[in-house]
Design a protein around this motif. Structure first.
Motif, PDB file in Angstrom:
ATOM      1  N   HIS A 208      32.127 -43.073 -20.950  1.00 54.39           N
ATOM      2  CA  HIS A 208      31.902 -42.410 -22.242  1.00 54.39           C
ATOM      3  C   HIS A 208      30.589 -41.645 -22.209  1.00 54.39           C
ATOM      4  O   HIS A 208      30.490 -40.492 -22.692  1.00 54.39           O
ATOM      5  N   TYR A 209      29.576 -42.248 -21.630  1.00 55.44           N
ATOM      6  CA  TYR A 209      28.251 -41.609 -21.503  1.00 55.44           C
ATOM      7  C   TYR A 209      28.320 -40.436 -20.526  1.00 55.44           C
ATOM      8  O   TYR A 209      27.748 -39.375 -20.777  1.00 55.44           O
ATOM      9  N   GLY A 211      30.845 -38.580 -19.891  1.00 52.06           N
ATOM     10  CA  GLY A 211      31.572 -37.487 -20.538  1.00 52.06           C
ATOM     11  C   GLY A 211      30.899 -36.959 -21.780  1.00 52.06           C
ATOM     12  O   GLY A 211      31.549 -36.285 -22.596  1.00 52.06           O
ATOM     13  N   SER A 212      29.615 -37.303 -21.958  1.00 55.92           N
ATOM     14  CA  SER A 212      28.837 -36.835 -23.123  1.00 55.92           C
ATOM     15  C   SER A 212      29.545 -37.176 -24.437  1.00 55.92           C
ATOM     16  O   SER A 212      29.702 -36.338 -25.336  1.00 55.92           O
ATOM     17  N   GLY A 213      30.000 -38.435 -24.524  1.00 55.25           N
ATOM     18  CA  GLY A 213      30.649 -38.882 -25.742  1.00 55.25           C
ATOM     19  C   GLY A 213      32.158 -38.896 -25.668  1.00 55.25           C
ATOM     20  O   GLY A 213      32.827 -39.267 -26.637  1.00 55.25           O
ATOM     21  N   SER A 214      32.725 -38.511 -24.521  1.00 56.70           N
ATOM     22  CA  SER A 214      34.179 -38.483 -24.361  1.00 56.70           C
ATOM     23  C   SER A 214      34.576 -39.291 -23.125  1.00 56.70           C
ATOM     24  O   SER A 214      34.220 -38.931 -21.998  1.00 56.70           O
ATOM     25  N   PHE A 215      35.320 -40.379 -23.351  1.00 56.29           N
ATOM     26  CA  PHE A 215      35.800 -41.191 -22.237  1.00 56.29           C
ATOM     27  C   PHE A 215      36.727 -40.383 -21.338  1.00 56.29           C
ATOM     28  O   PHE A 215      36.660 -40.483 -20.108  1.00 56.29           O
ATOM     29  N   THR A 216      37.585 -39.584 -21.948  1.00 57.17           N
ATOM     30  CA  THR A 216      38.538 -38.753 -21.193  1.00 57.17           C
ATOM     31  C   THR A 216      37.818 -37.776 -20.289  1.00 57.17           C
ATOM     32  O   THR A 216      38.180 -37.591 -19.114  1.00 57.17           O
ATOM     33  N   GLU A 217      36.768 -37.149 -20.817  1.00 62.21           N
ATOM     34  CA  GLU A 217      35.998 -36.198 -20.014  1.00 62.21           C
ATOM     35  C   GLU A 217      35.271 -36.925 -18.881  1.00 62.21           C
ATOM     36  O   GLU A 217      35.155 -36.406 -17.767  1.00 62.21           O
ATOM     37  N   HIS A 220      37.700 -37.463 -16.210  1.00 63.58           N
ATOM     38  CA  HIS A 220      37.981 -36.187 -15.533  1.00 63.58           C
ATOM     39  C   HIS A 220      36.884 -35.868 -14.516  1.00 63.58           C
ATOM     40  O   HIS A 220      37.180 -35.447 -13.386  1.00 63.58           O
TER      41      HIS A 220
END
Length: 589
Positions: A208-209, A211-217, A220
Motif C-alpha cells: 500500500h505504501y 503504491g502511494s496509497g494503492s495496494f493494486t498499484e 503492479h
C-alpha cells in the motif's frame, strides 16, 4: 505511548494465559519438564514448530536475504513443507514407536550407547554455536530498531546491540530455566497467532505504501518493475540458491532441521499420539507455505521502496567505521517501523519478543534435555532422581545463556546473517542426518559405519567449504552442492562398510507403547495437497507465472496440477504393485 502500552498488554497477557495452562504441571518430573507429559495436541505442536522456527533470525535474516537476492531465497522456507511431510510419514512413526525423549536416544537404540554420547555433544555444539547466538543477535537488532532504542537511550548501534542481547538473554534464560516445555509450547501458540496476523499485515501495508496509497498499484510495481526479483526457481547460475543447490543442499539441510534436530523434534515427541503429531507436522508445513508472504515478500518490497528513496536503510558499520555496504539485516525492522501504526507496532513487538523468547527457550530446553537425559543420567549418575536430573539441566541452561550472550554481538561482522547460520550448521547437520537415515534404511549397518560416516562428513564439508572455499581443483562448487556431495559420499562409505561388515542379527526396533501410534486417516491427502501448494507457489513465481510476459496464473496452475497429478498416479501405481507382490509372496508361502 500506544506502542509501549500495546507491547506490555500483550506480553503480560501471554504470560498470564501460559501460567493458567501450566500451573498444575509437575516440573520436577522428567516427562513433565522436558516432554510436557506427552500431552500436546496438534494445534499446539503446529504453533510451537512454527514459532520455534520463525523467530527473529528468520524474519530478519531471511527478509534481509530477500532484500539482497530476491524471491529465490524462499527455498529455505518453502521446501520446509516437503521435509515436514517426510517427518510425518518416515521419522515420526519410528520415533514414537520407540518412545524416545531425544534423537540421540534413537541412535543409541540403533548403534549403541557410545553413539548416543557422541551425537549428544554434536547436537549441543549445534545449539550453542549455530543456533542460540543467532536468535539473540537477530532479536536484538529487530527489537532495537523497532523501538528506536539507540535514540531513546542515546547509544551507538553496537552498544544498543549489546544492551538488547543482554536483556533478551537474561529474560529468556529465566523463562527457559524455570519453565517447562508445555509453558513454552502454549506461549508459542498464542504468540504464533499474533505474529501471523501482524506478519501478514506488514507486506499488505508495505505494498500500500509502495503504491502511494494503492495496494493494486503496489502489486503492479512489484510485478512489472524488476520482475526478476520475483523469480523463485534459481534458473540462473548467479542465483543465490541455484535450482540444483535447492535440490542437493537446501532440501537436505531442511531434512536435518525438521526431522532430526532435537529443538524441533522434541515438540513432536511430546504429542498425545502419532495422529496428533502428524497433524501438527502437516499443519506446520502449511504455515511454512504461508510464511513466504511474511519471511520473503517484505524484503523484496523493502528493496523497491529503498530504490525509490521511500525507505532509508543505513550502511553497515564494521570496527567503528561506516562501510559502503547497505545493512540489509535491518531492512525488515526498518520496514515494519515505517508501515505499521504505533499501536500495532507495540502489538507486533510483543509478538516478536515472544518469538525470540520461544526460539531461545526452545534451544535452552533442548540443550537441557540433552545434557540431563543423554549425558548426566546415562553416564554421570544413572541413579539420579527426576529432581536431580531436572536441576542439572537448569544449571547448564544458565551457563549456556551466559555463553550465548557473550557470543551473539560478534555476528554483526557477518555478510549475511541467515546464510552464515546455515553454513555453520551444515558442518554437523548433514552428518547427523545421514547417520539417522542410515539407521532407518539399513537393518544390518554396524555402529562402525555411523562413526566413520560422522567423521568423514564433518571433515569433508569443513575442508571443502571453509578451507578450499569450494575450489576442488577442476571445478568450483557451490556450497549447497557440497552439502549434496557430502551426503552422497557419506552414504556410499557407510553402505560399503555395511556390505563388508554387516551385523550378525538384523536390527529390530523396540516398541514401548508409550504413545498411541495409529496414523491420522487424512494424513495422505493432506500431504498431497501440501505438495501441490508447493508446486503452485514455485510455478507462479517463475517465467511460467507472473515473472515474464508470456506467463500467466492459469499456465502456472495447469503445470502444477499436471506435475502433481502425474506423481500421484505413479506413486499409487507402484504402491498397488508392491501390495500385489506382497500378497503373492504370502500366498506362495
Amino acid at each position: 505511548m500506544f506502542t509501549l502500552i500495546s507491547f506490555l498488554f500483550f506480553t503480560f497477557l501471554v504470560a498470564f494465559i501460559s501460567y493458567l495452562k501450566t500451573k498444575n504441571e509437575n516440573l520436577n518430573q522428567i516427562s513433565g519438564y522436558f516432554l510436557a507429559g506427552r500431552s500436546l495436541p496438534w494445534y499446539v505442536i503446529a504453533g510451537s514448530l512454527f514459532l520455534t522456527n520463525i523467530s527473529a533470525e528468520q524474519l530478519t535474516g531471511l527478509n534481509a536475504n530477500a532484500f539482497t537476492n530476491g524471491a529465490n531465497v524462499m527455498a529455505w522456507e518453502a521446501t520446509s513443507a516437503l521435509t515436514l511431510i517426510v517427518l510425518a510419514f518416515v521419522f515420526l512413526p519410528r520415533y514414537l514407536k520407540s518412545g524416545i525423549s531425544t534423537v540421540p536416544q534413537f541412535l543409541e537404540n540403533r548403534f549403541g550407547r557410545r553413539m548416543r554420547l557422541v551425537s549428544s555433544f554434536i547436537f549441543i555444539y549445534a545449539i550453542v554455536i549455530g543456533f542460540l547466538p543467532f536468535v539473540l543477535y537477530a532479536g536484538a537488532i529487530t527489537l532495537g530498531e523497532l523501538f528506536n532504542i539507540s535514540d531513546v537511550l542515546g547509544l551507538s548501534v553496537n552498544q544498543t546491540t549489546w544492551v538488547m542481547v543482554i536483556s533478551i538473554g537474561v529474560i529468556g534464560g529465566i523463562y527457559a530455566v524455570f519453565g517447562g516445555l508445555k509453558a513454552v509450547a502454549v506461549s508459542d501458540t498464542i504468540n504464533g497467532i499474533a505474529l501471523l496476523i501482524c506478519g501478514l499485515m506488514v507486506p499488505i501495508l508495505a505494498l500500500h505504501y509502495l503504491g502511494s496509497g494503492s495496494f493494486t498499484e503496489g502489486m503492479h510495481i512489484l510485478v512489472t518493475d524488476a520482475p526478476e526479483r520475483l523469480n523463485a526457481p534459481g534458473l540462473s547460475e548467479s542465483a543465490n540458491i541455484p535450482w540444483h543447490g535447492m535440490i542437493s543442499g537446501v532440501i537436505i539441510i531442511n531434512l536435518f532441521y525438521w526431522c532430526t534436530n532435537q529443538a524441533i523434534v522434541q515438540r513432536t515427541l511430546a504429542a498425545k499420539s502419532l495422529a496428533e503429531s502428524q497433524k501438527g507436522a502437516l499443519a506446520a508445513g502449511l504455515l511454512k507455505i504461508v510464511g513466504v508472504l511474511m519471511l520473503v515478500l517484505p524484503g523484496i518490497v523493502a528493496w523497491h521502496l529503498h530504490q525509490r528513496g521511500m525507505l532509508d536503510i543505513p550502511f553497515k558499520v564494521q570496527s567503528g567505521n561506516i562501510t559502503d555496504i547497505i545493512n540489509a539485516d535491518i531492512s525488515y525492522p526498518t520496514l515494519v517501523q515505517a508501515v505499521l501504526p504505533p499501536w500495532l507496532t507495540g502489538f507486533f513487538g510483543a509478538a516478536m519478543f515472544g518469538t525470540i523468547l520461544s526460539s531461545f527457550n526452545s534451544g535452552i530446553n533442548s540443550l537441557s534435555t540433552l545434557i540431563s537425559l543423554d549425558i548426566y543420567k546415562q553416564f554421570v549418575n544413572p541413579t539420579a532422581s527426576d529432581i536431580q536430573t531436572v536441576k542439572v539441566g537448569k544449571v547448564f541452561g544458565i551457563a549456556t545463556t551466559i555463553i550465548c550472550i557473550i557470543a551473539a554481538p560478534y555476528i554483526a561482522n557477518a555478510d549475511s546473517l541467515y546464510t552464515l547460520m546455515r553454513t555453520i550448521m551444515a558442518v554437523i547437520n548433514v552428518p547427523i542426518f545421514a547417520v539417522v537415515l542410515l539407521g532407518i534404511i539399513s537393518k544390518r549397518a554396524p555402529a562402525l559405519s555411523g562413526y566413520v560416516g560422522l567423521v568423514f562428513g564433518m571433515v569433508f564439508f569443513y575442508t571443502t567449504h571453509f578451507v578450499l572455499k569450494g575450489d576442488l581443483g577442476f571445478i568450483q562448487v557451490h556450497w549447497l552442492n557440497l552439502v549434496g556431495l557430502n551426503l552422497f559420499f557419506m552414504l556410499s562409505i557407510m553402505l560399503t562398510i555395511r556390505y563388508f561388515k554387516p551385523m550378525d542379527v538384523a536390527y529390530q526396533q523396540p516398541v514401548t507403547q508409550d504413545v498411541e501410534i495409529t496414523e491420522w486417516k487424512y494424513a495422505v491427502p493432506c500431504a498431497w495437497a501440501l505438495g501441490f501448494l508447493f508446486c503452485l507457489l514455485y510455478t507462479v513465481l517463475s517465467p511460467l507465472g507472473i515473472t515474464s510476459p508470456s506467463g500467466s496464473l492459469f499456465k502456472a496452475a495447469l503445470v502444477s496440477i499436471t506435475f502433481v497429478g502425474t506423481l500421484y498416479f505413479t506413486f499409487n501405481t507402484l504402491k498397488k504393485k508392491r501390495n500385489q507382490n506382497l500378497k503373492e509372496n504370502l500366498a506362495n508361502h
